[in-house]
Design a protein around this motif. Structure first.
Motif, PDB file in Angstrom:
ATOM      1  N   HIS B 190      -0.622 -13.112   1.254  1.00 26.74           N
ATOM      2  CA  HIS B 190      -1.517 -14.130   1.787  1.00 26.74           C
ATOM      3  C   HIS B 190      -1.158 -15.509   1.267  1.00 26.74           C
ATOM      4  O   HIS B 190      -1.394 -16.514   1.925  1.00 26.74           O
ATOM      5  N   TYR B 191      -0.554 -15.548   0.097  1.00 22.65           N
ATOM      6  CA  TYR B 191      -0.103 -16.839  -0.397  1.00 22.65           C
ATOM      7  C   TYR B 191       1.000 -17.390   0.482  1.00 22.65           C
ATOM      8  O   TYR B 191       1.050 -18.596   0.762  1.00 22.65           O
ATOM      9  N   LEU B 192       1.885 -16.511   0.911  1.00 22.71           N
ATOM     10  CA  LEU B 192       2.984 -16.953   1.775  1.00 22.71           C
ATOM     11  C   LEU B 192       2.433 -17.591   3.046  1.00 22.71           C
ATOM     12  O   LEU B 192       2.806 -18.698   3.434  1.00 22.71           O
ATOM     13  N   VAL B 193       1.509 -16.880   3.677  1.00 23.07           N
ATOM     14  CA  VAL B 193       0.925 -17.393   4.911  1.00 23.07           C
ATOM     15  C   VAL B 193       0.204 -18.711   4.646  1.00 23.07           C
ATOM     16  O   VAL B 193       0.344 -19.689   5.371  1.00 23.07           O
ATOM     17  N   LEU B 194      -0.555 -18.736   3.575  1.00 26.17           N
ATOM     18  CA  LEU B 194      -1.338 -19.921   3.262  1.00 26.17           C
ATOM     19  C   LEU B 194      -0.441 -21.101   2.915  1.00 26.17           C
ATOM     20  O   LEU B 194      -0.702 -22.237   3.312  1.00 26.17           O
ATOM     21  N   PHE B 195       0.621 -20.842   2.181  1.00 26.74           N
ATOM     22  CA  PHE B 195       1.537 -21.905   1.777  1.00 26.74           C
ATOM     23  C   PHE B 195       2.121 -22.592   3.004  1.00 26.74           C
ATOM     24  O   PHE B 195       2.138 -23.820   3.106  1.00 26.74           O
ATOM     25  N   VAL B 196       2.595 -21.766   3.934  1.00 28.15           N
ATOM     26  CA  VAL B 196       3.181 -22.346   5.141  1.00 28.15           C
ATOM     27  C   VAL B 196       2.129 -23.134   5.913  1.00 28.15           C
ATOM     28  O   VAL B 196       2.360 -24.259   6.347  1.00 28.15           O
ATOM     29  N   THR B 197       0.954 -22.544   6.072  1.00 28.84           N
ATOM     30  CA  THR B 197      -0.089 -23.213   6.843  1.00 28.84           C
ATOM     31  C   THR B 197      -0.486 -24.532   6.204  1.00 28.84           C
ATOM     32  O   THR B 197      -0.638 -25.547   6.879  1.00 28.84           O
ATOM     33  N   LEU B 198      -0.664 -24.527   4.897  1.00 25.79           N
ATOM     34  CA  LEU B 198      -1.109 -25.756   4.257  1.00 25.79           C
ATOM     35  C   LEU B 198      -0.036 -26.822   4.288  1.00 25.79           C
ATOM     36  O   LEU B 198      -0.332 -28.008   4.436  1.00 25.79           O
ATOM     37  N   TYR B 199       1.202 -26.421   4.147  1.00 21.65           N
ATOM     38  CA  TYR B 199       2.274 -27.413   4.182  1.00 21.65           C
ATOM     39  C   TYR B 199       2.406 -28.004   5.569  1.00 21.65           C
ATOM     40  O   TYR B 199       2.757 -29.160   5.739  1.00 21.65           O
ATOM     41  N   GLN B 200       2.154 -27.183   6.573  1.00 22.16           N
ATOM     42  CA  GLN B 200       2.272 -27.710   7.920  1.00 22.16           C
ATOM     43  C   GLN B 200       1.179 -28.714   8.211  1.00 22.16           C
ATOM     44  O   GLN B 200       1.369 -29.668   8.943  1.00 22.16           O
TER      45      GLN B 200
END
Lengths: 566, 372
Positions: B190-200
């Motif tokens: 979930h960190y992976l998904v969240l990291f990408v989403t937040l960076y975008q």
């Protein structure tokens, strides 16, 4: 449309213009003082000269600013051009004093004046020079504040965001060759990337176990390396001159959503040079060199990645484009260099940072979000940058761990897949205007060849050897073709450095009323009159009919009134 | 009972910071007693460390107990506000905060070792709610109509990741590898998904109000605690932990190079300021483990700098909190912490239950008004 004012001959100035100038009403002509208007009225020292040809054709054209505010602003930064004839005021001019590019110059032409003073020219400057100097000191031209990213998207189009949209205008003359430094984009560093990666490839071909059957010597690597060094020096020095003399243009390139990624290119080129050092020149490089090379790179990426994370209009979902790979691949190349020098922690640091940001970028680009405005709809050579990062990551991981293990192989196979999925679509890479940035897109192919060489030494077989030969050949042929194209453009077509339109966009959209004006031009007087009468709503007193003598027709008021609002 | 209405789960940041600080000093004490050359001096620092650990730990226990009691009272008396918090895109993540602080306090207890039966029992008591919250919230991310990820993602969502990773770390300390790995993988994916989403930062997501800018420090808290968790699971600070630690270090550097981002939040004291403290302490903890693995001048300098910084920040925050007791629980008009823009109801009086959608839209309106 002419963006510069050429003052007409005194005899042919419409009475309208004289009257307006002499009235000097606030809002339209705020800062003009008497000396200026006197000097314009007594235009004895001013003769119109056409710029491009030396023949004495006199041309008159009047271009009106779109609004009084802009006119006032224009007068501040002295966009007007005064042409002086040889028999004018005794000042000998080899060329007309061209102030149009002053706003891009770092010192606004002051250096030129100082130099001309030093050379002993006539020091008695006409008054407008001093005013211009004052204006430069006191006012920043409005077009030269920081341009938001939206403005670039609105004004430009194309996969490299360098083509002007039809509805936009630029602040420099369109049909003339600009000074060379203004035409020298940061993407010229792409040539350095392309050539220096070739040097690395020839070094790998010569020294790797898997390619011993090809019997390639180190000579080509040596030659290419020295050529690359020369090229990097030339490009770097030229761009340094551009920074010194035309800092504003460099700033605008920095704010360009695509060109900003090319600011990483010089550092990547230096890293490539360090990687491609021929063994005869220096068998091992000193580790402190790595810290020296990576320090500016770290600062730049702290800035750019922070923008992705926190910058509102430069957030990644909006500006993501394949050129962003240039910002990420440098991490892997730096890790590769550091690991090959024997360092451990520093390479892992850059690898981790590069991997995290690469994942974000990869997902974003694959998503092709609808909010993303910069992804080209058609295929363009810039897509080859997709292949660069996994290759560099595979090489870096292999060098850090001293073996081409599973992690490297996974990355390598991903890059092979991307390469082939682009190669089979090569038919769609057609019909694009050549630009210097294309050199930057060749280094992924070279990187793929290098990684394949490395892989073939770990897993030698007939398939891998064929792959090595095929990929290397493709890389060499591409670079060769590009070299030929570059030479043709440089010497035959002479348009290797076209006018760099992307840096000359306006801060604001041109207002619609102006366009209407040009479409509906009847007699110039009548059009000017109508424009002046109805265009602005703030300074209403100057458009009082009584003040303006000998006005033309005043028909079609509704037609004019319709286009007041932009 | 207005204190109860104004109280919310974000106040657990305080006990979280204190508990984590106690853990940091405990780890330093451990390393010091393990390796005499670590600090390079005799037994005097050891006694000093032990005292500091004890003081910090008891203080954090007291604070945590007080906060937990208040929150429990709030549950019983004003359950509506808890529900409203749950519906809020920022408030829901702070529901993890109490459990994280309890887990840290458990770990940093001076007299309890991971093999002790108390540790095991308490671990279950604190970890199960984390998993329950996980199932609810993560499930919402990819299934629920309105509260899907791109709509609700914000930097505080990383707190859920932190919760999983802290649970994984504590489980690994008890030598329960499978449970630890389970929680770790849950957190990391979930960190992976969240990291990408937040960076975008896809436009259209909730904009965080300026007052909550300190939670951007969670960006480097998550990889920091991930590095610690992997260290506990794998037994040594290997390449994966190093990479996570370096990522965390990079994001920390990136954030402190942008002080103007936090300018607006620093205008007035707010309990959100406590969000500065625990990420730095987590990073300091990770740097301690890094130095233990890779000995040398640079890791030691990093560890010293981060530890000193975390202590300074904590002391500063304590001073500010003591100096502004009123601002700690501000009334409705002065508070800008978005968590508090919940419909204020007075607890004893029966109030109509706000419907979730109405609350969400009301909160959304508030967010848009306050959003920068």
């Amino acid at each position: 449309m002419q963006t510069d004012d050429k003052l007409p001959n005194e005899s042919s100035i419409p009475p309208l213009i004289i009257a307006i100038i002499s009235n000097e009403v606030a809002g339209f002509d705020k800062e003009r003082d008497d000396s200026k208007s006197d000097q314009i009225k007594s235009a004895s020292c001013i003769r119109p000269i056409s710029i491009s040809s030396s023949s004495e054709t006199h041309s008159v054209s009047i271009s009106m600013p779109s609004s009084p505010a802009e006119a006032a602003a224009r007068s501040h930064h002295g966009n007007r051009v005064f042409f002086k004839d040889e028999d004018g005021n005794g000042r000998e001019t080899a060329k007309p004093k061209d102030k149009r590019f002053d706003n891009f110059k770092t010192w606004s032409g002051k250096l030129e004046r100082q130099l001309s003073n030093l050379r002993g020219k006539h020091v008695a400057e006409p008054p407008e020079e001093e005013e211009d100097r004052q204006d430069h000191q006191t006012h920043t031209p409005p077009d030269f504040d920081r341009l938001p990213a939206d403005r670039y998207f609105a004004a430009l189009e194309g996969p490299e965001l360098d083509t002007l949209r039809a509805s936009e205008e630029i602040i420099l003359p369109k049909d003339e060759k600009w000074p060379f430094l203004l035409r020298f984009p940061i993407s010229s560093f792409g040539i350095c990337l392309g050539l220096s990666s070739q040097a690395i490839m020839w070094k790998s071909l010569a020294s790797s176990d898997s390619t011993k059957f090809l019997n390639i010597g180190h000579g080509i690597n040596l030659v290419l390396w020295f050529v690359s060094i020369a090229l990097v020096s030339v490009v770097a020095i030229t761009y340094t001159f551009k920074i010194i003399f035309y800092f504003e243009a460099v700033r605008r390139e920095y704010y360009h959503p695509i060109r900003v990624n090319f600011f990483f290119a010089p550092f990547i080129a230096l890293l490539f040079l360090a990687l491609g050092v021929p063994p005869s020149v220096s068998p091992a490089l000193p580790p402190p060199l790595w810290y020296v090379l990576m320090a500016p790179f770290l600062c730049l990426e702290l800035k750019i990645y922070g923008q992705w994370m926190s910058g509102g209009q430069r957030r990644l979902s909006k500006v993501a484009n394949p050129s962003n790979h240039l910002a990420v691949v440098g991490n892997f190349v730096g890790a590769l260099l550091g690991a090959s020098m024997g360092l451990k922690e520093g390479p892992i640091f850059f690898f981790a940072v590069g991997l995290a940001h690469y994942i974000v970028l990869f997902v974003t680009l694959y998503q092709r979000l609808p909010t993303n405005e910069t992804l080209p709809r058609e295929l363009h050579p810039v897509f080859f940058l997709f292949v660069a990062a996994p290759n560099a990551a595979a090489l870096a991981w292999a060098t850090i761990h001293r073996s081409f293990d599973y992690g490297s192989r996974i990355a390598f196979f991903i890059s092979l897949f991307l390469y082939f999925s682009l190669a089979v679509r090569v038919n769609f890479f057609r019909g694009f205007k050549f630009s210097l940035a294309w050199w930057a897109y060749t280094f992924p192919m070279t990187a793929a060849a290098i990684t394949t060489i490395r892989y073939a030494s770990v897993a030698p077989s007939i398939v891998t050897k064929c792959l090595v030969v095929a990929l290397s050949t493709v890389a060499i042929l591409t670079v060769g073709a590009l070299l030929v194209t570059t030479i043709i453009h440089a010497f035959v077509l002479k348009d290797l450095f076209p006018n760099d339109i992307a840096i000359a966009i306006r801060e604001r959209r041109p207002k619609k009323s102006r366009k209407w004006y040009y479409r509906n031009s009847g007699s110039p007087d009548a059009s000017i009159l109508r424009y002046l009468k109805y265009t602005s709503s703030d300074s209403s007193d100057i458009f009082d009919d009584k003040k303006l003598p000998s006005l033309g027709d005043q028909d079609e008021p509704d037609h004019c009134a319709k286009v007041v609002e932009p | 009972m207005s204190i109860l209405t104004r109280f919310h789960a974000g106040y657990f940041r305080i006990s979280l910071s204190l508990g984590l600080q106690a853990l940091l000093w405990k780890v330093l004490l451990q390393l010091h007693s393990k390796d005499a050359a670590f600090q390079g001096s005799g037994t005097k620092p050891k006694a000093l460390y032990a005292t500091i650990v004890a003081v910090l730990w008891w203080f954090s226990v007291v604070v945590q107990v007080v906060l937990s009691l208040l929150y429990a009272l709030k549950c019983f008396l004003c359950f509506n506000t808890i529900k409203a918090e749950f519906m809020h895109h920022v408030g829901v993540n702070y529901l993890f905060a109490p459990w994280i602080s309890w887990l840290f306090i458990l770990e940093s207890a001076p007299f309890v070792t991971p093999n002790h039966i108390c540790f095991v029992v308490f671990w279950w008591v604190f970890a199960v709610p984390v998993v329950v919250l996980d199932v609810k919230i993560y499930g919402q991310w990819f299934t629920k109509g309105k509260r899907f990820l791109t709509a609700v993602a914000n930097p505080t969502s990383q707190l859920s990741v932190v919760g999983n990773l802290v649970g994984a770390r504590a489980a690994a300390k008890m030598r329960w590898q499978e449970v630890a790995l389970f929680l770790f993988s849950l957190g990391m994916v979930h960190y992976l998904v969240l990291f990408v989403t937040l960076y975008q930062r896809v436009a259209g997501g909730h904009v965080l109000p300026a007052m909550l800018r300190p939670v951007f420090f969670l960006f480097f808290a998550a990889p920091g605690v991930a590095s610690l968790a992997w260290f506990s699971i794998s037994g040594s600070f290997d390449t994966a932990s190093k990479m996570l630690f370096f990522l965390s270090l990079f994001m920390f550097a990136s954030l402190i190079c942008r002080p103007f981002m936090f300018k607006k939040a620093m205008e007035r004291y707010n309990v959100a300021w406590w969000a500065y403290s625990y990420p730095i302490t987590m990073l300091a903890l990770a740097s301690t483990r890094y130095e233990e693995q890779v000995k040398g001048g640079v890791p030691r300098a990093i560890r010293l700098a981060l530890s000193i910084l975390s202590v300074l920040v904590l002391i500063t925050l304590l001073i500010f909190t003591a100096a502004n007791p009123k601002l700690l629980l501000p009334d409705h008009h002065h508070d800008h912490d978005n968590l508090r823009r919940l419909p204020i109801t007075h607890c004893p009086k029966p109030t109509p239950t706000p419907t979730p959608t109405a609350t969400a839209t009301a909160l959304q309106k508030d967010t848009n008004v306050e959003g920068t």
